[in-house]
Scaffold this motif. Structure first.
Motif, PDB file in Angstrom:
ATOM      1  N   ARG A 140       0.830  -1.212   0.000  1.00 46.65           N
ATOM      2  CA  ARG A 140       0.000   0.000   0.000  1.00 46.65           C
ATOM      3  C   ARG A 140       0.862   1.258   0.000  1.00 46.65           C
ATOM      4  N   ARG A 141       1.999   1.213   0.665  1.00 44.68           N
ATOM      5  CA  ARG A 141       2.894   2.378   0.649  1.00 44.68           C
ATOM      6  C   ARG A 141       3.401   2.636  -0.771  1.00 44.68           C
ATOM      7  N   VAL A 142       3.704   1.563  -1.476  1.00 51.42           N
ATOM      8  CA  VAL A 142       4.174   1.699  -2.862  1.00 51.42           C
ATOM      9  C   VAL A 142       3.065   2.314  -3.723  1.00 51.42           C
ATOM     10  N   LEU A 143       1.845   1.800  -3.578  1.00 56.07           N
ATOM     11  CA  LEU A 143       0.730   2.323  -4.354  1.00 56.07           C
ATOM     12  C   LEU A 143       0.417   3.774  -3.998  1.00 56.07           C
ATOM     13  N   LYS A 144       0.546   4.084  -2.719  1.00 57.01           N
ATOM     14  CA  LYS A 144       0.267   5.454  -2.284  1.00 57.01           C
ATOM     15  C   LYS A 144       1.286   6.431  -2.873  1.00 57.01           C
ATOM     16  N   THR A 145       2.535   6.012  -2.960  1.00 53.02           N
ATOM     17  CA  THR A 145       3.563   6.847  -3.585  1.00 53.02           C
ATOM     18  C   THR A 145       3.214   7.103  -5.045  1.00 53.02           C
ATOM     19  N   ALA A 146       2.792   6.057  -5.744  1.00 51.00           N
ATOM     20  CA  ALA A 146       2.418   6.204  -7.154  1.00 51.00           C
ATOM     21  C   ALA A 146       1.192   7.094  -7.305  1.00 51.00           C
ATOM     22  N   LEU A 147       0.228   6.938  -6.399  1.00 50.78           N
ATOM     23  CA  LEU A 147      -0.999   7.737  -6.477  1.00 50.78           C
ATOM     24  C   LEU A 147      -0.719   9.215  -6.234  1.00 50.78           C
ATOM     25  N   ALA A 148       0.259   9.511  -5.394  1.00 47.37           N
ATOM     26  CA  ALA A 148       0.624  10.910  -5.144  1.00 47.37           C
ATOM     27  C   ALA A 148       1.135  11.579  -6.421  1.00 47.37           C
ATOM     28  N   MET A 149       1.750  10.790  -7.303  1.00 45.47           N
ATOM     29  CA  MET A 149       2.249  11.333  -8.561  1.00 45.47           C
ATOM     30  C   MET A 149       1.162  11.382  -9.627  1.00 45.47           C
ATOM     31  N   SER A 150       0.131  10.571  -9.451  1.00 44.48           N
ATOM     32  CA  SER A 150      -0.958  10.527 -10.428  1.00 44.48           C
ATOM     33  C   SER A 150      -2.282  10.397  -9.679  1.00 44.48           C
ATOM     34  N   PRO A 151      -2.721  11.490  -9.005  1.00 45.46           N
ATOM     35  CA  PRO A 151      -3.868  11.413  -8.092  1.00 45.46           C
ATOM     36  C   PRO A 151      -5.200  11.040  -8.741  1.00 45.46           C
ATOM     37  N   GLU A 152      -5.326  11.182 -10.045  1.00 42.80           N
ATOM     38  CA  GLU A 152      -6.586  10.836 -10.710  1.00 42.80           C
ATOM     39  C   GLU A 152      -6.589   9.418 -11.267  1.00 42.80           C
ATOM     40  N   ASP A 153      -5.556   8.664 -10.975  1.00 41.40           N
ATOM     41  CA  ASP A 153      -5.456   7.303 -11.495  1.00 41.40           C
ATOM     42  C   ASP A 153      -6.378   6.384 -10.678  1.00 41.40           C
ATOM     43  N   GLU A 154      -7.537   6.080 -11.239  1.00 42.23           N
ATOM     44  CA  GLU A 154      -8.521   5.259 -10.541  1.00 42.23           C
ATOM     45  C   GLU A 154      -8.032   3.826 -10.342  1.00 42.23           C
ATOM     46  N   PHE A 155      -7.170   3.372 -11.239  1.00 41.44           N
ATOM     47  CA  PHE A 155      -6.644   2.004 -11.150  1.00 41.44           C
ATOM     48  C   PHE A 155      -5.816   1.843  -9.885  1.00 41.44           C
ATOM     49  N   LEU A 156      -4.938   2.821  -9.617  1.00 41.66           N
ATOM     50  CA  LEU A 156      -4.104   2.776  -8.418  1.00 41.66           C
ATOM     51  C   LEU A 156      -4.964   2.900  -7.160  1.00 41.66           C
ATOM     52  N   ARG A 157      -5.906   3.843  -7.203  1.00 42.81           N
ATOM     53  CA  ARG A 157      -6.760   4.059  -6.032  1.00 42.81           C
ATOM     54  C   ARG A 157      -7.572   2.806  -5.711  1.00 42.81           C
ATOM     55  N   LEU A 158      -8.094   2.175  -6.735  1.00 39.01           N
ATOM     56  CA  LEU A 158      -8.882   0.961  -6.512  1.00 39.01           C
ATOM     57  C   LEU A 158      -8.014  -0.152  -5.938  1.00 39.01           C
ATOM     58  N   ALA A 159      -6.769  -0.232  -6.376  1.00 38.80           N
ATOM     59  CA  ALA A 159      -5.860  -1.254  -5.847  1.00 38.80           C
ATOM     60  C   ALA A 159      -5.604  -1.036  -4.362  1.00 38.80           C
ATOM     61  N   ILE A 160      -5.421   0.229  -3.965  1.00 42.88           N
ATOM     62  CA  ILE A 160      -5.217   0.545  -2.546  1.00 42.88           C
ATOM     63  C   ILE A 160      -6.462   0.173  -1.746  1.00 42.88           C
ATOM     64  N   GLU A 161      -7.616   0.571  -2.261  1.00 44.91           N
ATOM     65  CA  GLU A 161      -8.858   0.322  -1.525  1.00 44.91           C
ATOM     66  C   GLU A 161      -9.150  -1.174  -1.407  1.00 44.91           C
ATOM     67  N   ASN A 162      -8.874  -1.921  -2.465  1.00 48.42           N
ATOM     68  CA  ASN A 162      -9.065  -3.373  -2.384  1.00 48.42           C
ATOM     69  C   ASN A 162      -8.158  -3.993  -1.324  1.00 48.42           C
ATOM     70  N   SER A 163      -6.928  -3.491  -1.245  1.00 48.02           N
ATOM     71  CA  SER A 163      -5.995  -3.987  -0.236  1.00 48.02           C
ATOM     72  C   SER A 163      -6.500  -3.657   1.173  1.00 48.02           C
ATOM     73  N   LEU A 164      -7.015  -2.449   1.342  1.00 48.33           N
ATOM     74  CA  LEU A 164      -7.555  -2.051   2.646  1.00 48.33           C
ATOM     75  C   LEU A 164      -8.744  -2.926   3.037  1.00 48.33           C
ATOM     76  N   LEU A 165      -9.617  -3.208   2.066  1.00 47.90           N
ATOM     77  CA  LEU A 165     -10.799  -4.013   2.345  1.00 47.90           C
ATOM     78  C   LEU A 165     -10.426  -5.447   2.703  1.00 47.90           C
ATOM     79  N   GLU A 166      -9.411  -5.978   2.050  1.00 47.67           N
ATOM     80  CA  GLU A 166      -9.056  -7.385   2.235  1.00 47.67           C
ATOM     81  C   GLU A 166      -8.058  -7.616   3.367  1.00 47.67           C
TER      82      GLU A 166
END
Length: 254
Positions: A140-166
């Motif tokens: 999640r830290r890796v994905l969050k770093t990527a999302l900070a560079m591309s905040p509108e990337d729904e693919f990255l955000r969904l990956a983070i949220e799926n990880s949080l849910l699971e």
């Protein structure tokens, strides 16, 4: 099919034309002619054994067919010819991941990140490989770093949220952080009368943070959409989890 006809005509006149052979292979695959695609790419490999791009496209076709072992071998051949071939490294990182070689995939993703930190694909592959190794927080830290560079990337955000849910508890503050992002979007959509979009954002937010007081706004939205029974269910749920107030109690009673 018309393009395929033109390329076939071209290869009859110029049997070793690299671009025509590769193009025929790439066109044949989505047309369902897998054997033909493999035949054309094999012809290209025979005619151009020292061309890294031919190995790359051959590897891509293998990856599309699920043959990741051969895809990896061909990508390594491409990189032996052209060591700085970024596209080949990117596809290799994916093929390694798909083949269960997660540590190798992470190492190559790190190399790609060092070459281009803004390339979010490498961050994503690294995170997915870390997930497979059960290193969920690091992923999640890796994905969050990527999302900070591309905040509108729904693919990255969904990956983070799926990880949080699971892989996280409901009490984790990070869940509220990502839920609030959706709640803010929902409110913006409501102000613009984009009701369906607002409903979707509320649902995603409440999936992450089901005990949020924002559920009252979601219930109100359902009522305005003509679903009073659904509105009632949401408000009763808020009573059940003891986050209701006088207004909610009065609305339920009425």
């Amino acid at each position: 099919s018309q393009a395929s006809f033109i390329y076939r005509d071209l290869t009859e006149r110029y049997p070793d034309d690299k671009r025509a052979l590769i193009s025929l292979a790439l066109i044949s695959l989505p047309m369902g002619n897998i054997d033909m695609a493999l035949d054309y790419i094999q012809r290209a490999l025979i005619q151009h054994p020292d061309d890294a791009s031919v190995y790359y496209y051959a590897a891509w076709l293998d990856s599309q067919n699920g043959n990741f072992n051969r895809s990896i071998l061909r990508l390594k051949q491409a990189l032996s010819i052209k060591p700085d071939y970024i596209k080949a490294k990117q596809l290799l990182a994916t093929s390694l991941y798909k083949n269960g070689l997660w540590a190798e995939s992470i190492a190559l993703a790190d190399e790609l990140i060092a070459l281009n930190r803004s390339g979010t694909n490498a961050w994503y592959i690294k995170a997915m490989a870390l997930n497979q190794l059960k290193k969920y927080e690091e992923a999640r830290r890796v994905l969050k770093t990527a999302l900070a560079m591309s905040p509108e990337d729904e693919f990255l955000r969904l990956a983070i949220e799926n990880s949080l849910l699971e892989h996280s508890k409901l009490e984790l503050p990070e869940r509220k952080e990502y839920a609030n992002w959706h709640f803010e979007r929902a409110q913006n959509f409501r102000q613009k009368n984009l009701i369906d979009q607002a409903r979707y954002e509320y649902q995603r937010g409440l999936h992450l943070d089901p005990y949020s007081p924002q559920r009252a706004h979601y219930a109100e939205l359902l009522g305005s959409m003509g679903y009073p029974s659904l509105q009632l269910e949401e408000l009763i749920f808020m009573q059940d989890i003891e986050i209701s107030n006088t207004y909610i109690n009065d609305t339920v009673e009425s």
